[in-house]
Design an enzyme around this catalytic site. Structure first.
Site, PDB file in Angstrom:
ATOM      1  N   LYS A  73       0.801  -1.224   0.000  1.00 20.86           N
ATOM      2  CA  LYS A  73       0.000   0.000   0.000  1.00 20.86           C
ATOM      3  C   LYS A  73       0.842   1.287   0.000  1.00 20.86           C
ATOM      4  CE  LYS A  73      -4.420  -1.334   2.058  1.00 20.86           C
ATOM      5  NZ  LYS A  73      -5.365  -1.095   3.156  1.00 20.86           N
ATOM      6  N   GLY A 133      -4.570   1.945  17.886  1.00 18.88           N
ATOM      7  CA  GLY A 133      -3.632   1.546  16.836  1.00 18.88           C
ATOM      8  C   GLY A 133      -3.077   2.770  16.137  1.00 18.88           C
ATOM      9  N   ALA A 134      -1.935   2.587  15.469  1.00 20.75           N
ATOM     10  CA  ALA A 134      -1.311   3.719  14.780  1.00 20.75           C
ATOM     11  C   ALA A 134      -0.677   3.280  13.468  1.00 20.75           C
ATOM     12  CB  ALA A 134      -0.267   4.364  15.698  1.00 20.75           C
ATOM     13  N   TYR A 229     -12.496  -7.865  10.536  1.00 22.42           N
ATOM     14  CA  TYR A 229     -13.753  -8.442  10.041  1.00 22.42           C
ATOM     15  C   TYR A 229     -13.764  -9.971  10.070  1.00 22.42           C
ATOM     16  CZ  TYR A 229     -10.858  -8.536   5.873  1.00 22.42           C
ATOM     17  OH  TYR A 229      -9.816  -8.722   5.002  1.00 22.42           O
TER      18      TYR A 229
HETATM   19  P1  NAP Z   1      -0.296  -2.179  10.484  1.00 23.38           P
HETATM   20  O1  NAP Z   1      -0.028  -0.957   9.658  1.00 23.38           O
HETATM   21  O2  NAP Z   1       0.697  -3.263  10.541  1.00 23.38           O
HETATM   22  O3  NAP Z   1      -0.592  -1.641  11.997  1.00 23.38           O
HETATM   23  C1  NAP Z   1      -0.769  -2.528  13.037  1.00 23.38           C
HETATM   24  C2  NAP Z   1      -1.168  -1.783  14.325  1.00 23.38           C
HETATM   25  O4  NAP Z   1      -1.566  -2.770  15.270  1.00 23.38           O
HETATM   26  C3  NAP Z   1      -0.050  -1.000  14.973  1.00 23.38           C
HETATM   27  O5  NAP Z   1      -0.594   0.132  15.633  1.00 23.38           O
HETATM   28  C4  NAP Z   1       0.512  -1.994  16.008  1.00 23.38           C
HETATM   29  O6  NAP Z   1       1.108  -1.381  17.128  1.00 23.38           O
HETATM   30  C5  NAP Z   1      -0.766  -2.680  16.437  1.00 23.38           C
HETATM   31  N1  NAP Z   1      -0.543  -4.020  16.940  1.00 23.38           N
HETATM   32  C6  NAP Z   1      -0.289  -5.135  16.216  1.00 23.38           C
HETATM   33  N2  NAP Z   1      -0.192  -6.228  17.003  1.00 23.38           N
HETATM   34  C7  NAP Z   1      -0.398  -5.782  18.274  1.00 23.38           C
HETATM   35  C8  NAP Z   1      -0.429  -6.418  19.541  1.00 23.38           C
HETATM   36  N3  NAP Z   1      -0.222  -7.733  19.668  1.00 23.38           N
HETATM   37  N4  NAP Z   1      -0.681  -5.666  20.621  1.00 23.38           N
HETATM   38  C9  NAP Z   1      -0.900  -4.336  20.523  1.00 23.38           C
HETATM   39  N5  NAP Z   1      -0.881  -3.663  19.334  1.00 23.38           N
HETATM   40  C10 NAP Z   1      -0.631  -4.390  18.239  1.00 23.38           C
HETATM   41  O7  NAP Z   1      -1.655  -2.861  10.033  1.00 23.38           O
HETATM   42  P2  NAP Z   1      -2.911  -2.189   9.287  1.00 23.38           P
HETATM   43  O8  NAP Z   1      -2.682  -2.191   7.824  1.00 23.38           O
HETATM   44  O9  NAP Z   1      -3.230  -0.906   9.954  1.00 23.38           O
HETATM   45  O10 NAP Z   1      -4.063  -3.290   9.564  1.00 23.38           O
HETATM   46  C11 NAP Z   1      -4.546  -3.511  10.862  1.00 23.38           C
HETATM   47  C12 NAP Z   1      -5.811  -4.345  10.819  1.00 23.38           C
HETATM   48  O11 NAP Z   1      -6.832  -3.626  10.126  1.00 23.38           O
HETATM   49  C13 NAP Z   1      -5.668  -5.699  10.091  1.00 23.38           C
HETATM   50  O12 NAP Z   1      -6.363  -6.653  10.846  1.00 23.38           O
HETATM   51  C14 NAP Z   1      -6.378  -5.445   8.769  1.00 23.38           C
HETATM   52  O13 NAP Z   1      -6.935  -6.636   8.223  1.00 23.38           O
HETATM   53  C15 NAP Z   1      -7.470  -4.480   9.198  1.00 23.38           C
HETATM   54  N6  NAP Z   1      -7.992  -3.647   8.092  1.00 23.38           N
HETATM   55  C16 NAP Z   1      -9.319  -3.733   7.813  1.00 23.38           C
HETATM   56  C17 NAP Z   1      -9.856  -2.955   6.803  1.00 23.38           C
HETATM   57  C18 NAP Z   1     -11.317  -3.057   6.487  1.00 23.38           C
HETATM   58  O14 NAP Z   1     -11.721  -2.638   5.395  1.00 23.38           O
HETATM   59  N7  NAP Z   1     -12.154  -3.561   7.385  1.00 23.38           N
HETATM   60  C19 NAP Z   1      -9.027  -2.086   6.074  1.00 23.38           C
HETATM   61  C20 NAP Z   1      -7.674  -2.009   6.404  1.00 23.38           C
HETATM   62  C21 NAP Z   1      -7.166  -2.801   7.419  1.00 23.38           C
HETATM   63  P3  NAP Z   1       2.660  -0.945  17.158  1.00 23.38           P
HETATM   64  O15 NAP Z   1       2.740   0.414  16.528  1.00 23.38           O
HETATM   65  O16 NAP Z   1       3.000  -0.951  18.584  1.00 23.38           O
HETATM   66  O17 NAP Z   1       3.427  -1.995  16.372  1.00 23.38           O
END
Ligand code: NAP
Length: 294
Positions: A73, A133-134, A229
């Site tokens: 992305k 989250g960030a 989801y």
């Molecule tokens: P990402 O950029 O990798 O970000 C992950 C985030 O989760 C970071 O803030 C990370 O914290 C935190 N995190 C991960 N594991 C953790 C844990 N065990 N304990 C505490 N914090 C944790 O991922 P992303 O692209 O944002 O995606 C995140 C989720 O959103 C995924 O499940 C994805 O499938 C979902 N999503 C859904 C949609 C939708 O249309 N419904 C769209 C986009 C994404 P740190 O900063 O501390 O590492």
């Protein structure tokens, strides 16, 4: 997708790694079939080192549009001819539309989120928003909240510095009060209109956990949206529901961001009743065997 692929069938797809579990082909082909458009949408597995040649190859082969998912992305931006302003501010692209010289990048995650909120009559203007989250999804949520004139945004994250970085990023573009905290500092915050959970915590197969579980936390919140989801009903949503919060699952955002991409590509509006049908279609896919499908 029409009943038959012909020499004129337009090709669309999604690139990512891994890609086999993507629900996007189901959503897009359902839309195309319903709207009787001669298009097909297929998954393309593309590793990071193949990204440049993959995008060039898609353009040469006449692929009309692509969705982009993990891990491309952000890096795909370097391969684009143009980028939409909101996607540029986000620094992430999830939709490519073919142009004369290459692809133009968009990000429809914020629109998808906004539409799922609107479906539940949740407004952002002047509201207090908490984002858990960030990462990439948090950035889309926070930028959308700022764009829609939220009153204040709290970002809570495991790694405080990442929350601070995101807060600073939003304030580069919007004059808004954004505060960064760690996850366990939730007890410093009151009167939250909307909490948007954007981490992968609670996602299959680790469905028995939520980022914050204390009942007191939920008593401070009106609405909880979880972007996860799979499962549709996460532990966080169950706890929120038990506490009497309004809840919104992440499948809606997923479907609506896909619909928005479809609309961009085909320069059309997908009727609301069809959007509801897509949501129902994808929900049915999950319901019988939640733990086996993904
Ligand atoms: P990402 O950029 O990798 O970000 C992950 C985030 O989760 C970071 O803030 C990370 O914290 C935190 N995190 C991960 N594991 C953790 C844990 N065990 N304990 C505490 N914090 C944790 O991922 P992303 O692209 O944002 O995606 C995140 C989720 O959103 C995924 O499940 C994805 O499938 C979902 N999503 C859904 C949609 C939708 O249309 N419904 C769209 C986009 C994404 P740190 O900063 O501390 O590492």
């Amino acid at each position: 997708m029409g009943s038959q692929i012909t020499g004129q069938t337009a090709i669309y797809g999604v690139i990512g790694d891994p890609i086999t579990h993507s629900l996007s082909p189901m959503i897009h082909n359902y839309l195309a079939k319903s709207l009787q458009q001669d298009v097909i949408y297929v998954p393309f597995s593309l590793s990071p080192h193949q990204l440049r040649t993959g995008i060039e190859g898609a353009w040469v082969l006449g692929v009309q549009g692509l969705n982009v998912t993990i891990p491309h992305k952000e890096t795909v931006i370097n391969q684009l001819d143009h980028i939409d302003e909101f996607a540029s501010q986000l620094g992430a692209v999830n939709t490519l539309k073919r142009t004369e010289k290459g692809y133009k990048g968009y990000n429809t995650d914020g629109d998808g989120l906004f539409q799922s909120l609107a479906r539940h009559q949740v407004v952002l203007e002047n509201k207090t928003i908490m984002i858990i989250g960030a990462g990439g999804a948090a950035r889309a949520a926070a930028m959308m909240a700022a764009k829609k004139k939220a009153g204040r945004i709290y970002i809570l994250n495991r790694t405080l510095q990442n929350a601070i970085n995101l807060a600073n990023h939003i304030q580069k573009f919007y004059d808004i009060d954004v505060q960064a905290y760690t996850l366990d500092q939730w007890d410093k915050i009151f009167n939250i209109d909307l909490c948007i959970q954007t981490t992968s915590i609670g996602m299959h197969p680790h469905i028995e956990v939520a980022p914050i579980e204390e009942p007191e936390f939920f008593s401070r919140i009106h609405t909880v949206l979880d972007v996860v989801y799979n499962p549709i009903q996460t532990k966080l949503l169950s706890l929120a529901e038990e506490a009497g919060c309004q809840t919104i699952n992440g499948l809606e955002m997923l479907v609506f961001q896909a619909v928005r991409a479809y609309e961009l590509w085909h320069e059309t509006r997908v009727p609301m009743n069809l959007q509801e049908k897509v949501l129902d279609h994808v929900s049915q896919y999950f319901k019988p065997k939640d733990d086996q499908k993904l």
